[in-house]
Design a protein around this motif. Structure first.
Motif, PDB file in Angstrom:
ATOM      1  N   CYS A   8      48.131 -49.611 164.678  1.00  0.00           N
ATOM      2  CA  CYS A   8      47.899 -50.170 163.347  1.00  0.00           C
ATOM      3  C   CYS A   8      46.720 -49.449 162.685  1.00  0.00           C
ATOM      4  O   CYS A   8      46.079 -48.588 163.302  1.00  0.00           O
ATOM      5  CB  CYS A   8      47.624 -51.660 163.457  1.00  0.00           C
ATOM      6  N   LEU A   9      46.416 -49.818 161.476  1.00  0.00           N
ATOM      7  CA  LEU A   9      45.347 -49.140 160.727  1.00  0.00           C
ATOM      8  C   LEU A   9      43.989 -49.278 161.398  1.00  0.00           C
ATOM      9  O   LEU A   9      43.230 -48.306 161.495  1.00  0.00           O
ATOM     10  CB  LEU A   9      45.298 -49.694 159.295  1.00  0.00           C
ATOM     11  N   CYS A  10      43.652 -50.463 161.905  1.00  0.00           N
ATOM     12  CA  CYS A  10      42.326 -50.651 162.516  1.00  0.00           C
ATOM     13  C   CYS A  10      42.288 -50.151 163.954  1.00  0.00           C
ATOM     14  O   CYS A  10      41.215 -50.030 164.535  1.00  0.00           O
ATOM     15  CB  CYS A  10      41.885 -52.117 162.423  1.00  0.00           C
ATOM     16  N   GLY A  11      43.451 -49.876 164.545  1.00  0.00           N
ATOM     17  CA  GLY A  11      43.490 -49.305 165.886  1.00  0.00           C
ATOM     18  C   GLY A  11      43.497 -50.317 167.019  1.00  0.00           C
ATOM     19  O   GLY A  11      43.627 -49.955 168.182  1.00  0.00           O
ATOM     20  N   LYS A  12      43.400 -51.579 166.670  1.00  0.00           N
ATOM     21  CA  LYS A  12      43.368 -52.615 167.707  1.00  0.00           C
ATOM     22  C   LYS A  12      44.714 -52.721 168.444  1.00  0.00           C
ATOM     23  O   LYS A  12      44.752 -52.840 169.660  1.00  0.00           O
ATOM     24  CB  LYS A  12      43.015 -53.955 167.046  1.00  0.00           C
ATOM     25  N   VAL A  13      45.788 -52.670 167.671  1.00  0.00           N
ATOM     26  CA  VAL A  13      47.121 -52.794 168.267  1.00  0.00           C
ATOM     27  C   VAL A  13      47.656 -51.401 168.609  1.00  0.00           C
ATOM     28  O   VAL A  13      47.704 -50.512 167.753  1.00  0.00           O
ATOM     29  CB  VAL A  13      48.104 -53.501 167.304  1.00  0.00           C
ATOM     30  N   GLN A  14      48.011 -51.227 169.874  1.00  0.00           N
ATOM     31  CA  GLN A  14      48.563 -49.956 170.353  1.00  0.00           C
ATOM     32  C   GLN A  14      49.911 -50.249 171.010  1.00  0.00           C
ATOM     33  O   GLN A  14      50.003 -51.134 171.854  1.00  0.00           O
ATOM     34  CB  GLN A  14      47.641 -49.328 171.407  1.00  0.00           C
ATOM     35  N   ILE A  15      50.925 -49.492 170.612  1.00  0.00           N
ATOM     36  CA  ILE A  15      52.253 -49.722 171.187  1.00  0.00           C
ATOM     37  C   ILE A  15      52.812 -48.406 171.739  1.00  0.00           C
ATOM     38  O   ILE A  15      52.318 -47.319 171.430  1.00  0.00           O
ATOM     39  CB  ILE A  15      53.227 -50.319 170.144  1.00  0.00           C
ATOM     40  N   GLU A  16      53.870 -48.556 172.517  1.00  0.00           N
ATOM     41  CA  GLU A  16      54.526 -47.382 173.079  1.00  0.00           C
ATOM     42  C   GLU A  16      56.025 -47.642 173.156  1.00  0.00           C
ATOM     43  O   GLU A  16      56.454 -48.722 173.561  1.00  0.00           O
ATOM     44  CB  GLU A  16      53.975 -47.127 174.489  1.00  0.00           C
ATOM     45  N   VAL A  17      56.806 -46.660 172.739  1.00  0.00           N
ATOM     46  CA  VAL A  17      58.266 -46.738 172.867  1.00  0.00           C
ATOM     47  C   VAL A  17      58.774 -45.381 173.357  1.00  0.00           C
ATOM     48  O   VAL A  17      58.128 -44.354 173.120  1.00  0.00           O
ATOM     49  CB  VAL A  17      58.955 -47.074 171.514  1.00  0.00           C
ATOM     50  N   PRO A  18      59.920 -45.354 174.037  1.00  0.00           N
ATOM     51  CA  PRO A  18      60.498 -44.056 174.391  1.00  0.00           C
ATOM     52  C   PRO A  18      61.025 -43.359 173.136  1.00  0.00           C
ATOM     53  O   PRO A  18      61.365 -44.025 172.152  1.00  0.00           O
ATOM     54  CB  PRO A  18      61.648 -44.419 175.345  1.00  0.00           C
ATOM     55  N   ASP A  19      61.072 -42.051 173.161  1.00  0.00           N
ATOM     56  CA  ASP A  19      61.576 -41.284 172.012  1.00  0.00           C
ATOM     57  C   ASP A  19      63.106 -41.351 172.022  1.00  0.00           C
ATOM     58  O   ASP A  19      63.789 -40.349 172.218  1.00  0.00           O
ATOM     59  CB  ASP A  19      61.095 -39.837 172.115  1.00  0.00           C
ATOM     60  N   ASP A  20      63.619 -42.550 171.845  1.00  0.00           N
ATOM     61  CA  ASP A  20      65.024 -42.808 172.138  1.00  0.00           C
ATOM     62  C   ASP A  20      65.578 -43.842 171.162  1.00  0.00           C
ATOM     63  O   ASP A  20      66.227 -44.798 171.562  1.00  0.00           O
ATOM     64  CB  ASP A  20      65.105 -43.335 173.588  1.00  0.00           C
ATOM     65  N   PHE A  21      65.280 -43.664 169.868  1.00  0.00           N
ATOM     66  CA  PHE A  21      65.751 -44.622 168.876  1.00  0.00           C
ATOM     67  C   PHE A  21      67.279 -44.587 168.774  1.00  0.00           C
ATOM     68  O   PHE A  21      67.887 -43.522 168.785  1.00  0.00           O
ATOM     69  CB  PHE A  21      65.130 -44.325 167.510  1.00  0.00           C
ATOM     70  N   GLU A  22      67.878 -45.769 168.676  1.00  0.00           N
ATOM     71  CA  GLU A  22      69.338 -45.857 168.573  1.00  0.00           C
ATOM     72  C   GLU A  22      69.792 -45.603 167.145  1.00  0.00           C
ATOM     73  O   GLU A  22      70.922 -45.200 166.897  1.00  0.00           O
ATOM     74  CB  GLU A  22      69.808 -47.246 169.025  1.00  0.00           C
ATOM     75  N   TYR A  23      68.941 -45.880 166.196  1.00  0.00           N
ATOM     76  CA  TYR A  23      69.227 -45.613 164.788  1.00  0.00           C
ATOM     77  C   TYR A  23      67.904 -45.514 164.053  1.00  0.00           C
ATOM     78  O   TYR A  23      66.871 -45.989 164.552  1.00  0.00           O
ATOM     79  CB  TYR A  23      70.097 -46.726 164.174  1.00  0.00           C
ATOM     80  N   MET A  24      67.944 -44.870 162.912  1.00  0.00           N
ATOM     81  CA  MET A  24      66.734 -44.724 162.123  1.00  0.00           C
ATOM     82  C   MET A  24      67.139 -44.633 160.658  1.00  0.00           C
ATOM     83  O   MET A  24      68.040 -43.869 160.307  1.00  0.00           O
ATOM     84  CB  MET A  24      66.011 -43.449 162.565  1.00  0.00           C
ATOM     85  N   GLY A  25      66.503 -45.461 159.828  1.00  0.00           N
ATOM     86  CA  GLY A  25      66.898 -45.442 158.429  1.00  0.00           C
ATOM     87  C   GLY A  25      65.861 -46.088 157.532  1.00  0.00           C
ATOM     88  O   GLY A  25      64.808 -46.544 157.992  1.00  0.00           O
ATOM     89  N   ASN A  26      66.187 -46.103 156.252  1.00  0.00           N
ATOM     90  CA  ASN A  26      65.279 -46.633 155.234  1.00  0.00           C
ATOM     91  C   ASN A  26      65.866 -47.907 154.646  1.00  0.00           C
ATOM     92  O   ASN A  26      66.984 -47.896 154.135  1.00  0.00           O
ATOM     93  CB  ASN A  26      65.086 -45.609 154.112  1.00  0.00           C
ATOM     94  N   CYS A  27      65.097 -48.998 154.740  1.00  0.00           N
ATOM     95  CA  CYS A  27      65.584 -50.265 154.201  1.00  0.00           C
ATOM     96  C   CYS A  27      64.918 -50.555 152.862  1.00  0.00           C
ATOM     97  O   CYS A  27      63.690 -50.585 152.760  1.00  0.00           O
ATOM     98  CB  CYS A  27      65.313 -51.408 155.177  1.00  0.00           C
TER      99      CYS A  27
END
Ligand SMILES: [Zn+2]
Ligand SMILES: [Zn+2]
Length: 134
Positions: A8-27
């Motif tokens: 996130c912007l303040c850096g407190k929240v850190q996440i991790e996902v595999p580079d394995d998106f099933e779909y990607m788009g603009n809503c």
């Protein structure tokens, strides 16, 4: 599998996902526009069990948008992080929080019937007036 880090912007929240998106788009739906404060929201989706918090889960607030959708944001800096689809067990990660470059790129636009009137879509990606047909 390559991992992608996000924060996130303040850096407190850190996440991790595999580079394995099933779909990607603009809503372009009005709710994503409100929640993210942007003309539209670019997201990548994957199974919820592939999503991992590395830090700061305690700083995440959840807004339950509907019976099937939760919206997560950092309660310190307000960054929109992801939506969680409870019925299908998917996490839709806001691509803006990624610190690494994913292999995939957005390949569609959805809910273009409610897009911001000042936003002209100028690429050649497939457009859906509502959700994608499944
Ligand atoms: Zn934050
Ligand atoms: Zn949306």
């Amino acid at each position: 599998m390559k991992k992608l880090n996000g924060s996130c912007l303040c850096g407190k929240v850190q996440i991790e996902v595999p580079d394995d998106f099933e779909y990607m788009g603009n809503c372009h739906c009005s709710e994503c526009r409100k929640f993210t404060g942007s003309d539209y929201s670019s997201v990548g989706g994957l199974s919820s069990d592939k999503f991992r918090f590395k830090a700061g889960e305690d700083a995440v607030s959840i807004f339950q948008k509907s019976e099937e959708t939760e919206l997560a944001f950092c309660r310190i800096c307000g960054s929109s992080l992801f939506s969680k689809k409870l019925k299908t067990s998917k996490h839709n990660i806001r691509l803006g929080i990624l610190d690494d470059i994913p292999t995939h790129k957005p390949s569609f636009h959805i809910f273009t019937s409610s897009k911001a009137p000042w936003n002209d879509i100028t690429d050649n990606l497939i457009q859906f007036e509502k959700g994608p047909v499944k």
